[in-house]
Motif scaffolding. Structure first.
Motif, mmCIF file in Angstrom:
data_model
loop_
_atom_site.group_PDB
_atom_site.id
_atom_site.type_symbol
_atom_site.label_atom_id
_atom_site.label_comp_id
_atom_site.label_asym_id
_atom_site.label_seq_id
_atom_site.Cartn_x
_atom_site.Cartn_y
_atom_site.Cartn_z
ATOM 1 N N ALA A 151 21.995 41.238 38.403
ATOM 2 C CA ALA A 151 21.498 42.165 39.416
ATOM 3 C C ALA A 151 20.929 41.441 40.628
ATOM 4 O O ALA A 151 20.815 42.018 41.711
ATOM 5 N N LYS A 152 20.579 40.186 40.451
ATOM 6 C CA LYS A 152 20.056 39.396 41.562
ATOM 7 C C LYS A 152 21.198 38.741 42.353
ATOM 8 O O LYS A 152 21.243 38.813 43.576
ATOM 9 N N ARG A 153 22.131 38.132 41.644
ATOM 10 C CA ARG A 153 23.188 37.372 42.320
ATOM 11 C C ARG A 153 24.407 38.222 42.685
ATOM 12 O O ARG A 153 25.189 37.856 43.554
ATOM 13 N N LYS A 154 24.603 39.326 41.936
ATOM 14 C CA LYS A 154 25.737 40.227 42.157
ATOM 15 C C LYS A 154 27.075 39.473 42.185
ATOM 16 O O LYS A 154 27.823 39.521 43.178
ATOM 17 N N PRO A 155 27.399 38.771 41.108
ATOM 18 C CA PRO A 155 28.677 38.033 41.072
ATOM 19 C C PRO A 155 29.861 38.992 41.133
ATOM 20 O O PRO A 155 29.808 40.097 40.584
ATOM 21 N N GLU A 156 30.938 38.558 41.791
ATOM 22 C CA GLU A 156 32.122 39.413 41.924
ATOM 23 C C GLU A 156 33.348 38.808 41.251
ATOM 24 O O GLU A 156 34.396 39.446 41.196
ATOM 25 N N THR A 157 33.233 37.580 40.750
ATOM 26 C CA THR A 157 34.365 36.947 40.078
ATOM 27 C C THR A 157 33.875 36.298 38.786
ATOM 28 O O THR A 157 32.685 36.037 38.614
ATOM 29 N N LYS A 158 34.828 36.021 37.898
ATOM 30 C CA LYS A 158 34.486 35.342 36.653
ATOM 31 C C LYS A 158 33.955 33.935 36.927
ATOM 32 O O LYS A 158 33.097 33.435 36.210
ATOM 33 N N GLN A 159 34.511 33.309 37.992
ATOM 34 C CA GLN A 159 34.059 31.957 38.337
ATOM 35 C C GLN A 159 32.584 31.953 38.720
ATOM 36 O O GLN A 159 31.851 31.007 38.411
ATOM 37 N N GLU A 160 32.134 33.019 39.394
ATOM 38 C CA GLU A 160 30.715 33.124 39.746
ATOM 39 C C GLU A 160 29.884 33.487 38.521
ATOM 40 O O GLU A 160 28.756 33.029 38.360
ATOM 41 N N MET A 161 30.441 34.285 37.631
ATOM 42 C CA MET A 161 29.692 34.762 36.470
ATOM 43 C C MET A 161 29.434 33.643 35.459
ATOM 44 O O MET A 161 28.393 33.594 34.816
ATOM 45 N N ILE A 162 30.409 32.732 35.280
ATOM 46 C CA ILE A 162 30.275 31.689 34.255
ATOM 47 C C ILE A 162 29.125 30.745 34.573
ATOM 48 O O ILE A 162 28.608 30.049 33.701
ATOM 49 N N LEU A 163 28.678 30.735 35.832
ATOM 50 C CA LEU A 163 27.578 29.857 36.234
ATOM 51 C C LEU A 163 26.213 30.431 35.861
ATOM 52 O O LEU A 163 25.203 29.746 35.982
ATOM 53 N N ILE A 164 26.175 31.672 35.400
ATOM 54 C CA ILE A 164 24.908 32.326 35.092
ATOM 55 C C ILE A 164 24.519 32.070 33.642
ATOM 56 O O ILE A 164 25.353 32.139 32.737
ATOM 57 N N GLU A 165 23.269 31.754 33.432
ATOM 58 C CA GLU A 165 22.731 31.471 32.099
ATOM 59 C C GLU A 165 23.038 32.621 31.146
ATOM 60 O O GLU A 165 22.782 33.794 31.447
ATOM 61 N N GLY A 166 23.594 32.303 29.977
ATOM 62 C CA GLY A 166 23.864 33.310 28.962
ATOM 63 C C GLY A 166 25.296 33.791 28.932
ATOM 64 O O GLY A 166 25.673 34.585 28.066
ATOM 65 N N VAL A 167 26.130 33.312 29.871
ATOM 66 C CA VAL A 167 27.544 33.697 29.902
ATOM 67 C C VAL A 167 28.384 32.537 29.382
ATOM 68 O O VAL A 167 28.477 31.502 30.014
ATOM 69 N N GLY A 168 28.976 32.711 28.222
ATOM 70 C CA GLY A 168 29.886 31.714 27.664
ATOM 71 C C GLY A 168 31.316 32.178 27.807
ATOM 72 O O GLY A 168 31.598 33.265 28.326
ATOM 73 N N SER A 169 32.263 31.350 27.333
ATOM 74 C CA SER A 169 33.687 31.658 27.502
ATOM 75 C C SER A 169 34.075 32.955 26.808
ATOM 76 O O SER A 169 34.830 33.767 27.355
ATOM 77 N N TYR A 170 33.543 33.165 25.584
ATOM 78 C CA TYR A 170 33.908 34.376 24.845
ATOM 79 C C TYR A 170 33.394 35.618 25.565
ATOM 80 O O TYR A 170 34.130 36.584 25.775
ATOM 81 N N LYS A 171 32.132 35.584 25.957
ATOM 82 C CA LYS A 171 31.545 36.744 26.634
ATOM 83 C C LYS A 171 32.203 36.972 27.998
ATOM 84 O O LYS A 171 32.354 38.104 28.444
ATOM 85 N N LEU A 172 32.583 35.878 28.646
ATOM 86 C CA LEU A 172 33.254 35.998 29.944
ATOM 87 C C LEU A 172 34.535 36.812 29.806
ATOM 88 O O LEU A 172 34.849 37.656 30.640
ATOM 89 N N LYS A 173 35.263 36.551 28.733
ATOM 90 C CA LYS A 173 36.549 37.211 28.526
ATOM 91 C C LYS A 173 36.382 38.640 28.014
ATOM 92 O O LYS A 173 37.046 39.565 28.487
ATOM 93 N N HIS A 174 35.476 38.838 27.055
ATOM 94 C CA HIS A 174 35.415 40.118 26.351
ATOM 95 C C HIS A 174 34.415 41.112 26.928
ATOM 96 O O HIS A 174 34.593 42.324 26.775
ATOM 97 N N TYR A 175 33.344 40.637 27.549
ATOM 98 C CA TYR A 175 32.298 41.548 28.018
ATOM 99 C C TYR A 175 32.237 41.673 29.549
ATOM 100 O O TYR A 175 31.972 42.752 30.085
ATOM 101 N N CYS A 176 32.479 40.569 30.235
ATOM 102 C CA CYS A 176 32.204 40.537 31.674
ATOM 103 C C CYS A 176 33.039 41.496 32.529
ATOM 104 O O CYS A 176 32.543 41.986 33.546
ATOM 105 N N PRO A 177 34.312 41.764 32.172
ATOM 106 C CA PRO A 177 35.092 42.651 33.057
ATOM 107 C C PRO A 177 34.405 43.982 33.357
ATOM 108 O O PRO A 177 34.438 44.449 34.500
ATOM 109 N N MET A 178 33.755 44.605 32.366
ATOM 110 C CA MET A 178 33.082 45.885 32.596
ATOM 111 C C MET A 178 31.893 45.728 33.545
ATOM 112 O O MET A 178 31.636 46.581 34.394
ATOM 113 N N PHE A 179 31.175 44.609 33.396
ATOM 114 C CA PHE A 179 30.017 44.365 34.272
ATOM 115 C C PHE A 179 30.475 44.054 35.696
ATOM 116 O O PHE A 179 29.870 44.500 36.663
#
Length: 592
Positions: free
Chosen positions: A553-581
C-alpha cells in the motif's frame, strides 16, 4: 576408497564433500553433490566407478569437456572413451566393440545420444553400476544453462534394465535448482552433499567504470605474465576488444559461437597450452576448460544472473592461488538483458524467473556489503556469513558510521523474543508497531518494543543486514538468530561500523501504521487476502503479513519485478498470490 584415490589420482586425502558423496554412491544411494568450481567433482564419480567395476556412464554437456576428461583418465591408465559427433563411423564402431567386450570403464556421452535407439540397445548389453550427470544444473528449467535434452534423457536412463546408482554433480545451483534436480533424479532429501561456495583465493570486484576498454588495457598490461579470460556479451564486442588488445601488442585470441569448430578448437588450445595468455570470449567459452592457472576473469558486461557470473568467474584460480574476478558494470547492460528476456520465446513463468534473477544480479552490482558473502547468501541462504575483507566493498574505507549502539538494541530485542522470528517481525517490534501477531506473542510488552521507533524500515533493514553479513546474526529458512559472537558485542569488546545511511525527519511511529501507507488501498488489499484465504483454506497471514500488505500500500508496485523486492514476497507467493494483489493495485491507481 583412500587406496583408489592414491593409486590412480595421487592424492592422500579427499577434499571436502568428496568422501561423503562417494560413500553414499557405494551404499547404492542416489546422491546430489554441490561442490565449488575446482572442488574435484569428477573424482566423485571416477573413484566409485573404479571401485564398482563395469562401465560408468557419464552424461556430459560439451564435446570439449568429454575430451579433456577422457584424456586425463587415459593418462592415469584408466580405460575411457567418448561417443559424439566428432568421431568417424569407424572410430565409433571400435568403441562400441570395446564396450561390448567390457574394455571401457568410463563412457562419456551427450544427453542427445540417448535419442538413438541403437545406442540404447547397446547400453542394455553393458554392465552398468553407475550413471553420472555432470553439470547437473543443466537438468533444471531454473538452472542458468538449462538444456531440455538433459531433462528428456532422465526417463530413458531410468528405463535401462541394470541396477545402477545415480550421482549428479554441479558447482552452481540455487536451492530451487537443487530441489528440482533431486526430485527428477529420485534423490532423497538426506542424500545431498553440499560444501561452501566460498573460495577465499578469489578476490571479487565490481567496477562501474565508463571507460571499460581503458581499464582492460591497463589491467592486462599491469599483469603481463598472467593468464586471463575476458567475457563480453556480444560477438561484436569480443572482436572489437580483441582488436584493441592486438593494437596494444597484447597477444590474445577470441572465442564465440560464430567461429568454425576448427577456429574455436584452435583458440581453446592456444589458451590452454599458454601460446596466448588472454582469451576474449562470449559465455560459449569455458565450461570444462582444464586450465588451473587462470589468474583473472574480467566481465566486460554484466551477466544476466548470478549463477552464470559465479560459474564464469570461478574459472579463475582453480589451483588455489589468488586470482581476480572483476565485473565491469554499466547501466546499459541492464537494458540488453531486459531485451533478451522480453524477446525470449519462453513461457511467462520462465520470463518472470529470469527477471527475478536479473534483479538479484543488479543488486549485486549495487550492494555495499561484502561481495563474497553476497554470493554465498544467494546460493545458500542458511550458511553462516562473514566478510572476506578483500573484495572491493570490504577494502573501501566508507564504513564510517558507528552502529554499535543500534546493534546492541537489535540484538537485545531478538534475544527477548519468546520464539525465533523473521526480519519483518523483528523490524515491526523495534519500530513499536502493532498487529494481531505482535499482541498474540506479547511482543508489545517487551522493553525493546519501540526502542528504535525513530528508524525507518529501510534503515533497520540496512542495520540488520550489516549484522547478518558480519556474522553476528545467522539466518535459517528466513528466521534470524543471534550468533555466539554477540557476547563480544554486548560485552563492549567490539565496535561495528557501516556505511552512512540516509535519515528522514524523525517522526513518532503511529500505532499500527507505517509512514506513507495508503490506508484505503491497504483495506482493499486486506479484502483480497481474505478472499484468497477463504478460497485456499489457509490463514490470511500465511498469504501475506500485515507488514507486507502495508508495503504494497505504500509502494504500490505494478509489476512482479517490483513486487519481488518487497519483504515477504518469495517466488512461490509471487506466482500464486501476487497476480490478484497486482490487479487490485492497478485498479485502485486507475481510479485516483
Amino acid at each position: 576408497m583412500e587406496s583408489t584415490l592414491s593409486h590412480y589420482f595421487g592424492y592422500d586425502t579427499y577434499r571436502p564433500g568428496q568422501k561423503e558423496i562417494i560413500s553414499r554412491v557405494l551404499d547404492h544411494k542416489n546422491v546430489l553433490g554441490v561442490l565449488p568450481t575446482g572442488g574435484g567433482k569428477s573424482i566423485c564419480y571416477q573413484v566409485p566407478g573404479l571401485m564398482l567395476g563395469g562401465t560408468t556412464i557419464v552424461i556430459s554437456p560439451l564435446i570439449s569437456l568429454m575430451k579433456d576428461q577422457v584424456d586425463q583418465l587415459k593418462a592415469m591408465g584408466i580405460r575411457a572413451a567418448y561417443l559424439n559427433s566428432s568421431l568417424t563411423q569407424k572410430q565409433q564402431k571400435e568403441i562400441e566393440t570395446q564396450l561390448r567386450n567390457g574394455e571401457i570403464q568410463f563412457l562419456y556421452v551427450a544427453p542427445e545420444r540417448f535419442d538413438n535407439a541403437y545406442f540404447i540397445s547397446l547400453l542394455q548389453q553393458l554392465s552398468i553400476h553407475l550413471v553420472a550427470f555432470d553439470e547437473a544444473h543443466c537438468i533444471s528449467k531454473w538452472g542458468h544453462d538449462f538444456r531440455p535434452s538433459y531433462q528428456d534423457v532422465i526417463h530413458k536412463v531410468f528405463a535401462l534394465p541394470q541396477d545402477f546408482t545415480i550421482v549428479a554433480l554441479t558447482a552452481t545451483a540455487t536451492i530451487e535448482v537443487q530441489k528440482d534436480i533431486m526430485e527428477r533424479l529420485n534423490i532423497g532429501k538426506n542424500d545431498e552433499v553440499k560444501t561452501s561456495t566460498k573460495r577465499r583465493n578469489l578476490v571479487f570486484q565490481v567496477n562501474p567504470t565508463y571507460q571499460r576498454q581503458k581499464f582492460v588495457m591497463e589491467y592486462v598490461k599491469e599483469h603481463k605474465n598472467a593468464a586471463g579470460i575476458i567475457y563480453c556479451s556480444t560477438r561484436k564486442q569480443v572482436e572489437e576488444l580483441h582488436e584493441a588488445l592486438q593494437s596494444n601488442d597484447i597477444n590474445s585470441t577470441i572465442y564465440h559461437a560464430g567461429l568454425t569448430n576448427k577456429e574455436r578448437e584452435a583458440a581453446q588450445n592456444d589458451f590452454v597450452y599458454d601460446r596466448v595468455r588472454v582469451v576474449v570470449a562470449t559465455n560459449a567459452f569455458g565450461m570444462g576448460i582444464d586450465k588451473s592457472n587462470v589468474r583473472f576473469v574480467i566481465h566486460y558486461n554484466m551477466p544476466g544472473d548470478l549463477e552464470s557470473y559465479y560459474q564464469e568467474a570461478g574459472r579463475a584460480g582453480r589451483d588455489g592461488l589468488n586470482s581476480d574476478c572483476i565485473l565491469l558494470f554499466s547501466e546499459r547492460d541492464i537494458g540488453l538483458h531486459q531485451y533478451f528476456i522480453s524477446s525470449s520465446k519462453a513461457d511467462d513463468d520462465y520470463k518472470d524467473k529470469m527477471g527475478e534473477k536479473l534483479t538479484k544480479m543488479i543488486l549485486y552490482t549495487k550492494t555495499k556489503k561484502c561481495l563474497e558473502a553476497t554470493l554465498v547468501h544467494y546460493f545458500e541462504p542458511n550458511e553462516k556469513l562473514e566478510e572476506c575483507e578483500q573484495c572491493s566493498n570490504c577494502v573501501i574505507e566508507n564504513k564510517t558510521y558507528n552502529m554499535t549502539d543500534e546493534a546492541k538494541m537489535i540484538v537485545s530485542c531478538i534475544a527477548r523474543m519468546k520464539q525465533k522470528e523473521s526480519y519483518s517481525v523483528i523490524i515491526q517490534v523495534l519500530r513499536g508497531e502493532d498487529s494481531d501477531y505482535i499482541r498474540y506473542c506479547d511482543y508489545n510488552e517487551l522493553s525493546t518494543h519501540g526502542i528504535m521507533k525513530n528508524y525507518t524500515t529501510s534503515e533497520l533493514s540496512h542495520l540488520i543486514d550489516e549484522l547478518r553479513f558480519k556474522g553476528f546474526l545467522n539466518e535459517h529458512d528466513e528466521i534470524l538468530t543471534c550468533d555466539q559472537s554477540v557476547k563480544d558485542l554486548l560485552g563492549g569488546q567490539v565496535e561495528i561500523f557501516t556505511t552512512p545511511f540516509k535519515r528522514k525527519t524523525r517522526e513518532k511511529v503511529n500505532i499500527n501504521t507505517v509512514e506513507g501507507v495508503d490506508r484505503a488501498l491497504f483495506d482493499e488489499l486486506i479484502g483480497v487476502r481474505k478472499q484468497l484465504s477463504e478460497s485456499l483454506s489457509i490463514p490470511p497471514v500465511s498469504i501475506f503479513s500485515d507488514f507486507t500488505l502495508e508495503e504494497f500500500a505504500k509502494r504500490k508496485p505494478e509489476t512482479k519485478q517490483e513486487m519481488i523486492l518487497i519483504e515477504g514476497v518469495g517466488s512461490y507467493k509471487l506466482k500464486h498470490y501476487c497476480p490478484m494483489f497486482l490487479e487490485k493495485i492497478q485498479s485502485y491507481k486507475s481510479k485516483i
